[in-house]
Write a protein that holds these residues in place. Structure first.
Motif, mmCIF file in Angstrom:
data_model
loop_
_atom_site.group_PDB
_atom_site.id
_atom_site.type_symbol
_atom_site.label_atom_id
_atom_site.label_comp_id
_atom_site.label_asym_id
_atom_site.label_seq_id
_atom_site.Cartn_x
_atom_site.Cartn_y
_atom_site.Cartn_z
ATOM 1 N N UNK A 1 0.819 -1.213 0.000
ATOM 2 C CA UNK A 1 0.000 0.000 0.000
ATOM 3 C C UNK A 1 0.852 1.261 0.000
ATOM 4 N N UNK A 2 2.124 1.118 0.376
ATOM 5 C CA UNK A 2 3.022 2.277 0.399
ATOM 6 C C UNK A 2 3.580 2.605 -0.979
ATOM 7 N N UNK A 3 3.362 1.713 -1.962
ATOM 8 C CA UNK A 3 3.919 1.904 -3.304
ATOM 9 C C UNK A 3 2.801 2.328 -4.256
ATOM 10 N N UNK A 4 3.023 3.440 -4.954
ATOM 11 C CA UNK A 4 1.986 3.966 -5.834
ATOM 12 C C UNK A 4 2.556 4.261 -7.224
ATOM 13 N N UNK B 1 13.136 -0.197 -9.073
ATOM 14 C CA UNK B 1 11.932 0.558 -9.425
ATOM 15 C C UNK B 1 11.243 -0.077 -10.630
ATOM 16 N N UNK B 2 9.979 -0.433 -10.472
ATOM 17 C CA UNK B 2 9.141 -0.918 -11.575
ATOM 18 C C UNK B 2 8.800 0.258 -12.483
ATOM 19 N N UNK B 3 8.832 0.047 -13.819
ATOM 20 C CA UNK B 3 8.429 1.126 -14.720
ATOM 21 C C UNK B 3 7.817 0.557 -15.988
ATOM 22 N N UNK B 4 7.018 1.387 -16.647
ATOM 23 C CA UNK B 4 6.397 1.016 -17.908
ATOM 24 C C UNK B 4 6.753 2.011 -18.999
ATOM 25 N N UNK B 5 7.022 1.504 -20.210
ATOM 26 C CA UNK B 5 7.451 2.379 -21.303
ATOM 27 C C UNK B 5 7.019 1.767 -22.636
ATOM 28 N N UNK C 1 6.707 3.068 -10.392
ATOM 29 C CA UNK C 1 6.099 2.774 -9.095
ATOM 30 C C UNK C 1 7.153 3.000 -8.018
ATOM 31 N N UNK C 2 6.821 3.849 -7.049
ATOM 32 C CA UNK C 2 7.766 4.162 -5.980
ATOM 33 C C UNK C 2 7.051 4.213 -4.636
ATOM 34 N N UNK C 3 7.836 4.109 -3.591
ATOM 35 C CA UNK C 3 7.310 4.299 -2.245
ATOM 36 C C UNK C 3 6.880 5.753 -2.072
ATOM 37 N N UNK C 4 5.768 5.938 -1.389
ATOM 38 C CA UNK C 4 5.223 7.278 -1.190
ATOM 39 C C UNK C 4 6.221 8.242 -0.556
#
Length: 443
Positions: free
Chosen positions: A258-261, A315-319, A412-415
């Motif tokens: 829940x801390x990752x958005x 870090x998860x990312x989309x591209x 997606x990162x920690x808040x």
């Protein structure tokens, strides 16, 4: 006013083409080698380095093979990082087949519920056409994976290994898609015949039994409990018996998801920065976490990603990985000199590419490092892919910072790495985007 291509026009086109000697050379090169090979920029390839000032250590590269599970592999690669670090392992994988099983099961339920919700919509309308287009896509979003993990936990790869159908999902997805479309037809016909909501839902329950059966046949039955045995880097053997998937997650990973958005960069006029967004009819676990983003300037995505990696976390990312990238592992705007090859320019900016269907998020990967220059600014990014060791350099890619600007859409990162203004925007009521909005694309 000319509305057709006349013979005179064709003669003019040919004459102008022949007048430029470079066109003949380009034609010969492309005919023999293809566009990208002919336009490959040697200088860009030569100056690209795979060294980084911040570089995280990860296990062996993973391989999604003939499946569209990049978003799932990327998320599990972020989570396995915690296990490898915590248990002092050389390498480790979480079961991508386990999460695939429950994603397909939940997506099937989500689809049938969407059909029940839209029974009075016309079959030839855009909404029903959209729902029917890909009811069981392999793709997904970070929030969809967290919904699966929160409900079902995770297991090591050995507890539910890959099968033929998990590594090559095409056949399974094809037959299950056919079945779900048939079920949509049956439910809508039953509604027209006057069946009650209770009767329709009873029908849906029977349909879900068939879906479950098909998944078990293709992927195997997910374990309810399992034994976890492993040997660490120091050759010490460990055993943990009779674990549930939920207990395994809590004990060996333990991140508060829940801390990752998700934060996105969509610089279009219809999506103001520092606002939250969601997408209609996008999800898998019906009662699970909503797919939700906050739209921020591109520099905010970079700052947050760098801060999280500086603290030792990937870090998860989309591209849009298919744009200006090569199999050798280079993602750079200059990797192909197609402007010179074709004698034209490709001039749309990021917002225009989104608006005119030229680009959108197509693939998820993991940032495992970044190179900061003498002023602390990023100039290249270390990317962990999930296409096996033969893609890129031992499975890793290099992304130029300019490529990040143009083709990275989501991280997606920690808040804790985001400013107060961004968090307040994320927590606000999201603006609902249409199901076919480009920011609803699945990696």
């Amino acid at each position: 006013m000319n509305t057709t291509i006349s013979m005179e026009s064709l003669e003019k086109f040919e004459k102008n083409f022949d007048a430029n000697r470079a066109n003949a050379m380009a034609m010969n090169a492309v005919a023999a080698n293809g566009v990208n090979a002919s336009a490959k920029n040697y200088e860009t390839e030569r100056k690209t380095t795979f060294d980084f000032s911040i570089s995280l250590e990860q296990g062996k590269i993973t391989n999604q093979k003939k499946s569209g599970r990049c978003w799932m592999f990327a998320a599990l690669n972020c989570l396995r990082f915690q296990v490898i670090k915590k248990l002092n392992l050389e390498t480790f994988e979480l079961s991508q087949n386990y999460t695939l099983f429950y994603d397909k099961l939940e997506k099937s339920n989500y689809f049938l519920e969407s059909i029940l919700k839209t029974l009075d919509e016309p079959t030839d309308g855009r909404l029903i056409a959209h729902l029917l287009s890909m009811p069981l896509n392999d793709g997904g979003q970070w929030d969809m994976l967290t919904a699966i993990v929160s409900k079902y936990g995770l297991v090591p790869k050995g507890a539910m290994p890959e099968t033929f159908s998990s590594s090559a999902t095409g056949e399974m997805v094809s037959y299950m898609t056919e079945k779900l479309r048939e079920y949509a037809c049956i439910l809508r016909k039953a509604h027209k015949e006057g069946k009650t909501d209770a009767e329709l839902r009873a029908m849906k329950d029977e349909m879900m039994q068939t879906v479950y059966n098909m998944l078990c046949i293709c992927l195997g039955k997910p374990p309810k409990t399992f034994d976890f045995e492993y040997r660490d880097k120091d050759k010490n053997f460990h055993r943990d018996l009779n674990l549930t998937p939920q207990a395994f997650y809590e004990k060996y990973i333990g991140l508060n998801l829940d801390a990752y958005i998700s934060i996105i960069n969509a610089p279009t006029e219809d999506k103001p920065y520092y606002r939250s967004y969601s997408v209609e009819y996008l999800g898998n676990v019906l009662e699970g976490r909503q797919v939700k983003y906050v739209n921020l300037p591109i520099e905010e995505l970079k700052k947050a990603a760098i801060a999280q990696m500086q603290d030792g976390e990937p870090v998860w990312f989309g591209s849009d990985v298919g744009q200006r990238s090569c199999r050798e592992g280079i993602m750079d705007l200059d990797i192909y000199g197609v402007d010179g090859l074709f004698g034209t320019t490709f001039g749309m900016n990021k917002a225009e590419r989104l608006e005119y269907s030229q680009s959108l998020m197509t693939h998820a990967m993991v940032f495992q490092g970044v190179n900061l220059d003498e002023d602390g600014k990023p100039n290249r990014w270390r990317v962990e892919n999930s296409w096996g060791e033969d893609a890129g350099k031992d499975g890793y890619y290099v992304m130029s910072d300019r490529w990040f600007d143009e083709y990275t859409y989501q991280i997606v990162v920690n808040k804790k790495y985001l400013p107060k203004e961004a968090l307040e925007a994320y927590d606000s009521e999201p603006i609902m985007l249409k199901p076919w909005d480009p920011m609803g694309s699945l990696a």
